[in-house]
Design a protein around this motif. Structure first.
Motif, PDB file in Angstrom:
ATOM      1  N   ARG A 617      36.294  28.635  76.822  1.00 46.25           N
ATOM      2  CA  ARG A 617      37.186  28.697  75.665  1.00 46.25           C
ATOM      3  C   ARG A 617      36.883  27.548  74.710  1.00 46.25           C
ATOM      4  N   PRO A 618      37.285  27.715  73.436  1.00 47.98           N
ATOM      5  CA  PRO A 618      37.115  26.610  72.489  1.00 47.98           C
ATOM      6  C   PRO A 618      37.970  25.426  72.894  1.00 47.98           C
ATOM      7  N   GLN A 619      37.582  24.247  72.396  1.00 45.99           N
ATOM      8  CA  GLN A 619      38.428  23.083  72.639  1.00 45.99           C
ATOM      9  C   GLN A 619      39.749  23.280  71.921  1.00 45.99           C
ATOM     10  N   PRO A 620      40.819  22.723  72.427  1.00 42.18           N
ATOM     11  CA  PRO A 620      42.121  22.972  71.848  1.00 42.18           C
ATOM     12  C   PRO A 620      42.293  22.444  70.439  1.00 42.18           C
ATOM     13  N   ALA A 657      21.776  24.816  82.999  1.00 42.72           N
ATOM     14  CA  ALA A 657      20.460  24.492  82.447  1.00 42.72           C
ATOM     15  C   ALA A 657      19.627  25.755  82.250  1.00 42.72           C
ATOM     16  N   VAL A 658      19.705  26.693  83.200  1.00 45.81           N
ATOM     17  CA  VAL A 658      18.958  27.953  83.069  1.00 45.81           C
ATOM     18  C   VAL A 658      19.414  28.709  81.836  1.00 45.81           C
ATOM     19  N   HIS A 659      20.714  28.664  81.555  1.00 42.99           N
ATOM     20  CA  HIS A 659      21.259  29.364  80.383  1.00 42.99           C
ATOM     21  C   HIS A 659      21.161  28.537  79.108  1.00 42.99           C
ATOM     22  N   ARG A 660      20.417  27.441  79.177  1.00 35.21           N
ATOM     23  CA  ARG A 660      20.178  26.580  78.019  1.00 35.21           C
ATOM     24  C   ARG A 660      21.490  26.081  77.405  1.00 35.21           C
ATOM     25  N   ALA A 690      27.512  23.041  75.178  1.00 39.73           N
ATOM     26  CA  ALA A 690      27.101  23.592  73.886  1.00 39.73           C
ATOM     27  C   ALA A 690      25.760  24.274  74.063  1.00 39.73           C
ATOM     28  N   ALA A 691      25.552  25.361  73.338  1.00 37.75           N
ATOM     29  CA  ALA A 691      24.275  26.067  73.409  1.00 37.75           C
ATOM     30  C   ALA A 691      23.196  25.247  72.721  1.00 37.75           C
ATOM     31  N   GLU A 692      22.011  25.150  73.363  1.00 38.39           N
ATOM     32  CA  GLU A 692      20.892  24.464  72.724  1.00 38.39           C
ATOM     33  C   GLU A 692      20.541  25.149  71.407  1.00 38.39           C
ATOM     34  N   TYR A 693      20.588  26.452  71.403  1.00 33.72           N
ATOM     35  CA  TYR A 693      20.433  27.237  70.182  1.00 33.72           C
ATOM     36  C   TYR A 693      20.987  28.627  70.470  1.00 33.72           C
ATOM     37  N   SER A 695      23.811  31.675  70.586  1.00 31.50           N
ATOM     38  CA  SER A 695      25.226  31.771  70.943  1.00 31.50           C
ATOM     39  C   SER A 695      25.419  31.507  72.433  1.00 31.50           C
ATOM     40  N   LEU A 696      26.661  31.261  72.811  1.00 30.48           N
ATOM     41  CA  LEU A 696      27.003  31.019  74.204  1.00 30.48           C
ATOM     42  C   LEU A 696      26.954  32.323  74.999  1.00 30.48           C
ATOM     43  N   PRO A 697      26.573  32.251  76.274  1.00 32.63           N
ATOM     44  CA  PRO A 697      26.579  33.459  77.104  1.00 32.63           C
ATOM     45  C   PRO A 697      28.009  33.883  77.432  1.00 32.63           C
TER      46      PRO A 697
END
Length: 822
Positions: A617-620, A657-660, A690-693, A695-697
């Motif tokens: 979830r996003p930070q509050p 790390a695998v999901h960058r 945070a995603a390296e580049y 969107s988030l999985p």
């Protein structure tokens, strides 16, 4: 061989002779700096003039053609030829035979290209050159430095006269354009004096700005402060020369990996000494730019060229109004100046009084006032009188205007006179990506940040002075906190604080990192953690000051040093320490802080399902996807609850790390299930990722992969190895080796192992796997990433839940360090 011999050889033997003479000149170790640049320019002048005359002899019966000249412009026109500089040339002609002019140009340009020299060339009539200059400010600036090389000298002289006249006549329009050009470049390139890899030419305070100041002076509208300016320009040119020779390239960027070699070439101690010289030069040029552009603005706003002349002759315009600001200090024409009755030689407090008045009014100190104060004001007695100390505190508490006023005092040497220890931190680089400022500017930025927090403390004067001094020990070897404690105590006594206040200031400097390091690297639920901080701080009032100083210091360091998460951890630590100082001493048997309802829900669900439960979830404090600011930088909050079992930390870290996904912060702790639920323990992991580049999985995909990682069907190590092989790391500065230590007496319930290493994908996975291999249990983990550095603490126990014996703890730390170095 003398310089004359070299030039004669070049002139008499054509391009090959010039190339050999040029190479010999650049190889002469004894000749460098201005003499070599002048010799290189002279050598090139003679070669090009000989080339021009030779071509003319073939086409004009041995006489230079009338109506044609060869002109050096820009940097070459100024005679500032570095080893790999471009040759800026203009072939000027009076509009004669186009074919003959084109043939002459080809015969001139091709030999230059054949030698591999960079060439910026143009062919124009005086009218064309003037018209182009009117359309292109950069062309006009280059022509201001036009210098005759060969051919019709009258043609060159006429062009110089015309260009200068145009520049002066159009100054009211062109100088604002030049100022805007400088501001745009500064926004792109940054401040040279704060960059670890500065561009010596383009960054603010670099060679471009020095050239712009020459152009302002040529307009006759204003002039730059000349003291130190020529020397600053020379130092930057010397560094650029060494950079060209070291790299063999035409580059102006002083990259980290080349700084040691450049320092050696300039006979400097090390790369830090090199950067300090560069920063000093940039500071001089930046300050001169500020003063000059302020004067240009004042003159242009008043449209005062002719009215000022009439006023000087006794006509027309009255003197500007002078508004009192403080004793001996007045405002005049938007600047702070000294009153006519001021006597700095009899008033040693006047420099601080003028500075405080200027900062409080949000106005600049005039150059004339600062120089008069520097020349005439006497030294303050020791200890300082109360007024001097109060004026210093007022200056430090004035917010953002303090920066410009402080820099004006520093430019004229007043700061080092008031605070001799300042000299060691002035322009001192900080080779840490977290820090965005040099040490001296960081101290002032901390005071600026602290000025906004003065309402939170009972002694704002101590807060502001502590902010100014907290890193003063960085100018000396050893632990800067310990060294700074001694310096702060001495300075406090010198500026008039009593012994009790001096002790508080010394303690604040000694412990200025205590709260943030403890909050982010220690288990706040461990009573030993809170007791240790309480013992170090001592009183509620000091804790209050230290809390504000911690926040100001972090905010002034850079965006990676502070966040709402770190702020909340520090605030929680302060709350607990405050309770201890008030007499509420926690018992070792007390349990950890109560989990939130969300934590309990996730823990119960994980226990009942027997598998991991995730919440992404996003930070509050902000919605996900906010385009800028801290939430985007820190990413999102990832909560994971897993029934207690081996391998959780490396599995989760490896999966991310695998999901960058970059881990910004992480915490791990064991959570007992609430009443009414079966007895059991669930591990709760709270991450900021945070995603390296891209969107988030999706959370569902993360959970599915985590199940596979925990049961061993997903080969995390193999996947990470494939990724490293496919994407080799970029070349760059070799990071210092990782360091793993055991923190002594940090906890009565666990052994605390600290890891400091270069952040990299999979680092936390490797740490977790090494701890698993060592057969220790991670009771809690506190992970933070500061720029390129990972600073982590792991509370570990043996299989029975007890702290590790001293020898075993040292062995675990040693094995972990070896695993990270491998």
């Amino acid at each position: 061989m003398t310089g004359t011999d070299v030039r004669d050889e070049a002139e008499n033997s054509g391009p090959g002779g010039y190339a050999a003479a040029r190479l010999r000149l650049l190889d002469e170790g004894a000749r460098s700096g201005p003499p070599r640049r002048a010799a290189l320019a002279g050598l090139t002048d003679d070669w090009l003039a000989g080339l021009f005359d030779a071509v003319a002899a073939e086409t004009g019966a041995g006489r230079p053609p009338r109506g044609v000249s060869l002109v050096a412009v820009g940097g070459y026109g100024r005679g500032e030829l570095s080893p790999r500089s471009d040759l800026d040339l203009l072939l000027l002609h009076d509009g004669g035979d186009p074919g003959a002019i084109a043939a002459l140009a080809d015969r001139l340009w091709y030999p230059v290209w054949d030698l591999g020299l960079a060439l910026d060339h143009s062919v124009r009539t005086p009218a064309e050159a003037r018209r182009t200059a009117g359309d292109d400010l950069k062309v006009q600036l280059g022509l201001l430095d036009a210098r005759h090389l060969a051919g019709d000298v009258t043609l060159t002289a006429q062009l110089r006269t015309t260009v200068l006249a145009d520049w002066r006549n159009q100054a009211a329009r062109r100088l604002p354009e030049l100022r805007e050009l400088c501001a745009e470049r500064a926004a792109r390139q940054g401040e040279l004096r704060y960059l670890l890899e500065p561009d010596l030419k383009e960054a603010r305070g670099g060679l471009r700005d020095a050239t712009a100041l020459r152009a302002v002076a040529a307009s006759w509208l204003a002039d730059a402060p000349r003291e130190g300016l020529a020397d600053a320009r020379r130092r930057l040119l010397d560094v650029r020369d060494a950079l060209h020779l070291t790299t063999g390239r035409a580059t102006d960027r002083l990259a980290l990996q080349e700084q040691d070699q450049v320092a050696t070439a300039l006979d400097l101690l090390d790369a830090d000494a090199l950067l300090r010289q560069v920063y000093e030069a940039a500071r001089v040029i930046s300050y001169a730019s500020d003063v000059t552009w302020r004067e240009v603005g004042r003159v242009l706003r008043s449209r005062a060229v002719r009215p000022r002349l009439r006023a000087m002759l006794g006509g027309g315009k009255q003197a500007a109004d002078r508004s009192p600001l403080a004793e001996g200090v007045v405002e005049q024409d938007g600047e702070v100046v000294l009153a006519r009755t001021a006597r700095p030689e009899r008033d040693p407090v006047l420099p601080l009084r003028a500075a405080a008045a200027a900062a409080q009014a949000g106005l600049p100190l005039s150059l004339h006032a600062v120089r008069r104060l520097a020349a005439a004001a006497g030294p303050l007695p020791t200890p300082w009188p109360a007024e001097a100390r109060e004026q210093l505190v007022t200056l430090l508490g004035s917010g953002r205007p303090t920066v410009d006023v402080w820099e004006a005092l520093e430019a004229e040497g007043l700061i080092s006179r008031l605070l001799p220890d300042w000299e060691r931190v002035r322009c001192r680089p900080q080779r840490n990506a977290v820090h965005v400022w040099t040490v001296d500017r960081h101290l002032i930025e901390t005071a600026v940040r602290a000025s906004a927090l003065t309402r939170r403390v009972g002694r704002p004067d101590l807060l502001l002075v502590a902010a100014l001094l907290h890193d003063i020990g960085k100018g000396w070897p050893g632990d800067h906190s310990l060294t700074g404690e001694t310096i702060a105590r001495d300075v406090a006594g010198r500026i008039g604080f009593d012994r009790a206040d001096a002790a508080v200031l010394a303690g604040l400097v000694r412990h200025h990192l205590l709260l943030v390091e403890t909050a982010t690297r220690r288990d706040l639920d461990d009573p030993a953690t809170v007791r240790a901080v309480a013992d170090a701080v001592g009183t509620q009032s000091t804790l209050e000051l230290l809390h504000a100083l911690t926040e100001a210091d972090a905010l002034a360091t850079g965006p990676a040093a502070w966040s709402s998460w770190r702020g909340s951890l520090v605030a929680e630590l302060v709350r607990r320490v405050s309770a201890v100082l008030a007499g509420d001493v926690p018992d070792d048997s007390e349990t950890a802080a109560a989990p939130t309802a969300e934590h309990e829900r996730l823990a119960v669900e994980a226990w009942r399902t027997g598998g991991p439960v995730l919440a992404l979830r996003p930070q509050p404090e902000a919605p996900l996807g906010e385009p800028s600011g801290e939430p985007e930088r820190l990413g999102v909050e990832l909560l994971i609850a897993v029934p207690d079992q081996p391998g959780v930390l490396p599995s989760v870290a490896g999966l991310l790390a695998v999901h960058r996904l970059t881990v910004r912060t992480a915490e791990l702790r064991a959570l007992e299930l609430p009443d009414g639920v079966d007895d059991g323990t669930v591990l709760l992991l709270n991450w900021r990722v945070a995603a390296e580049y891209g969107s988030l999985p999706q959370a569902a995909r993360l959970r599915a992969d985590l199940v596979r990682a925990l049961d061993g069907s997903l080969d995390i190590a193999g996947r990470l190895a494939e990724r490293d092989a496919a994407y080799p790391r970029r070349r760059g500065v070799v990071a210092p080796p990782p360091r793993v230590t055991v923190a002594p007496a940090a906890s009565r319930h666990a052994t605390v192992i600290e890891v400091r290493a270069q952040d990299a994908p999979g680092l936390l996975f490797r740490i977790g796997r090494a701890l698993e291999d060592a057969k220790v249990r991670v009771r809690s983990a506190h992970v933070s990433t500061l720029g390129a550095n990972a600073v982590d603490a792991f509370y570990v126990t043996g299989p029975a839940g007890d702290p590790l014996p001293e020898e075993e703890a040292a062995s675990v730390a040693r094995r972990l360090e070896e695993a990270l170095r491998a």
